[in-house]
Design an enzyme around this catalytic site. Sequence first.
Site, PDB file in Angstrom:
ATOM      1  CG  ASP A 278      -1.971   0.789   0.883  1.00 36.96           C
ATOM      2  OD1 ASP A 278      -2.096   1.663   0.202  1.00 36.96           O
ATOM      3  OD2 ASP A 278      -3.239   0.596   1.685  1.00 36.96           O
ATOM      4  CD1 TRP A 279       0.578   5.761  -3.293  1.00 37.46           C
ATOM      5  CD2 TRP A 279       0.117   3.544  -3.566  1.00 37.46           C
ATOM      6  NE1 TRP A 279       0.334   5.408  -4.695  1.00 37.46           N
ATOM      7  CE2 TRP A 279       0.119   3.934  -4.829  1.00 37.46           C
ATOM      8  CE3 TRP A 279       0.030   2.235  -3.437  1.00 37.46           C
ATOM      9  CZ2 TRP A 279       0.073   3.248  -5.846  1.00 37.46           C
ATOM     10  CZ3 TRP A 279      -0.248   1.447  -4.465  1.00 37.46           C
ATOM     11  CH2 TRP A 279      -0.216   1.912  -5.872  1.00 37.46           C
TER      12      TRP A 279
END
Length: 785
Positions: A278-279
């Site tokens: 995930d970012w």
Amino acid sequence: MLTNQGCEDTSPQPEKAAVPQLGKESIKEVVAAMSLEEKAALVVGTGMDSQMNEDDKEDGPDIPVGNTQKLVPGAAGTTYSIPRLGITAMVLADGPAGLRISPTRENDTTTYYCTAFPVATLMASTWDTDLVYEIGQATGNEVLEYGTDILLAPAMNIHRNPLCGRNFEYYSEDPLVSGKMAAAMVKGVQSRGVGATIKHFAANNAEKNRLALNTIVSERALREIYLKGFRIAVEEANPWAVMSAYNGINGTTCSESHDLLTKILRGDWGYAGFVMTDWFAGSDAAAQMKAGNDMIMPGNKDQSATIAAAVKEGRLDEGILDANVERILTVLVQSPRFKGYEFTNRPDLKKHADLTRRTATEGMVLLKNNAAALPLSGDIKSVAAFGNTSYDIITGGTGSGDVNEAYSVALADGLKGAGYILDEKLIGVYTAYLKEEKSKVPPRGILDPPVVIPEMSMDDGLIDESAENADCAIITIGRNSGEGRDRTAVEGDFNLTGDEISMIERVTQAFHAKGKNSIVILNIGGVVETVSWRDIPDAILLAWQAGQETGNAIADVLSGKANPSGKLASTFPVKYQDVPSAKNFPGVVTEPIPEDQRPEGIAGLLMAEPSEIRYPDGIYVGYRYYDTFGVSTAYEFGYGLSYTTFSYGNLTLGSKAFDKRLEVSIDVTNTGETAGKEIVQVYLSAPDKKLEKPEKELKAFAKTGLLAPGESRTLSFIIDAGDLASYDSDTSSWVADAGDYTIKIGASSKDIRQQDTFTLGEEVLVQKTEKALAPVSVVDELQQE
């Protein structure tokens, strides 16, 4: 003596070795030709606003979090390209309710709108995997035609607690429903030649402090509840990518967990795609590579340098890095950008809007319908619409699950389009009020919380005047939430506000005094409390957040153009305190960060405080808890009314003795006067021997086609050994106990219409797995105070 000074050398020269090209030579040959620095760059995304290679020079400064200007403006990220080896970039874009890219571009008069499809809570409420597949196909078409390669969806974490801010992106409290819906979505998206990403892997069931939240949960609960849906999606749909979650599980961050990403995902399940973070997730790039997290997103140069240095220093085996690269390239060669697809930037948005409207009506749930208040009778010509959300409809949640659609249809406009006359004075009052209140709201960033405009105060005279002139009242209650934060509170969010309940009471009283009905519409993304006010109105329609066609779809159901056929994929409890996770959600901070050390805005949000959340509820999530321990609910799992009625009969088991598989069939008949669809749910009660079991668990479901009055249909299901098995943490295996099992077929988890038993003669070891993700202490038992 002659020299070639100043002259062209015409003597034969040795031929340069050809550089392997991706797609022409094998992936292993291409990887072998890559420098260490190229490998380290490929496993790291190209960032949000950095310039990592020549292809990215069009980037501008100050790109907001969650967007990039590379290749497709507004997409979430891009991968690194290596032109000399024929390695192209891939564009990755959100999201769970439709493609999220920028609708406008600098120096470009063309618009790039996408379809806002219904949110996942509505799609799960359809219980129709064929319909969800169609939504996937339509979404995949937009991904393809707008030049993107991989969709960062579907999201499929479990609804463990109704206050999770991203529940609207997730399907259900039940892993079977979540897995089947996600598998259908993935298959639909990937049928268009683009990729899908299942996320957030795993146990990302709260947003508060998500980047530093350690989840403590038993192996059994992980396998049976929090991982099972992902397993179904992997084994049935083979998504191109998996996104590892922010949180940790039992002490290890998901993107750095070898147990999660290699032992379970690849070892037990055989997954062959690639894993991305995930970012901004994780903190140790080398550890992420070792764990089997192939790509770090959105990426920065420092992470590439760290990985290359780790290899040079012997802290990371280059063979591991090679495997990461190979998995990325194996997916990349399937991508439309690599294949040179000439995208049009013109998907069929009209066709997709029609599908959105149809899907929305299939997933709306009729919770109450006293004296057939719905559908609205032919005598009703005029409607008074109350509530802010009647005019300012909520099409979907905020954050990365948002979509930049061209338009949205408010309920008031949908009712007008259906031929109803609306109370114009009421429209004018609400329009002025909303305009004034919105003018006070500052601009929002992508991860800023939704703005809540309180219901306006209305004098009794305005209500009475509406009751005098209109044939019925529609009262809309709205709720919104999004990424980065959980829902604000129990009071005023899960529970309706005093003003909202007062509005329902006053409007209903005024209309009842004139012999007229009131209908409440719930325009929400997640579960709310209903018991304190549900006896007041004549009908309640759970419309969810139904995408850009929300207003039209609600009007279709209210008018009877569509018969609501949705059923709940998550339980509505009597009160929040009845939720089994209520006492430990969303966790406790273990290392507070002083406020004077926390920056404002996005940076402050990303600076999460180290926290811990325990899952003492174990396997008893949702209906598994309520039905096992006899806890009353407002509306149970699987509940939903219709404008018609259905009977169940002729339950047939293929055998009374289980042998590898069992066929189950049931007849369903429309016993009412209106054509409709029924959702049939197959539950199984297992013997309590070696392992404690819930009272029942969903094992299969199906939705009939449209049945005319009096029409019957036979539905058949297959139960296999895996459906009988529970996870034994002591032996790390799936085991089916010997004994008597009961098949229960119902219209909901509590409305069981037919049941029968069969016997498993001896214990069956269904699957042996690797020991993985063991907690420090077992918390598998439900702890009740």
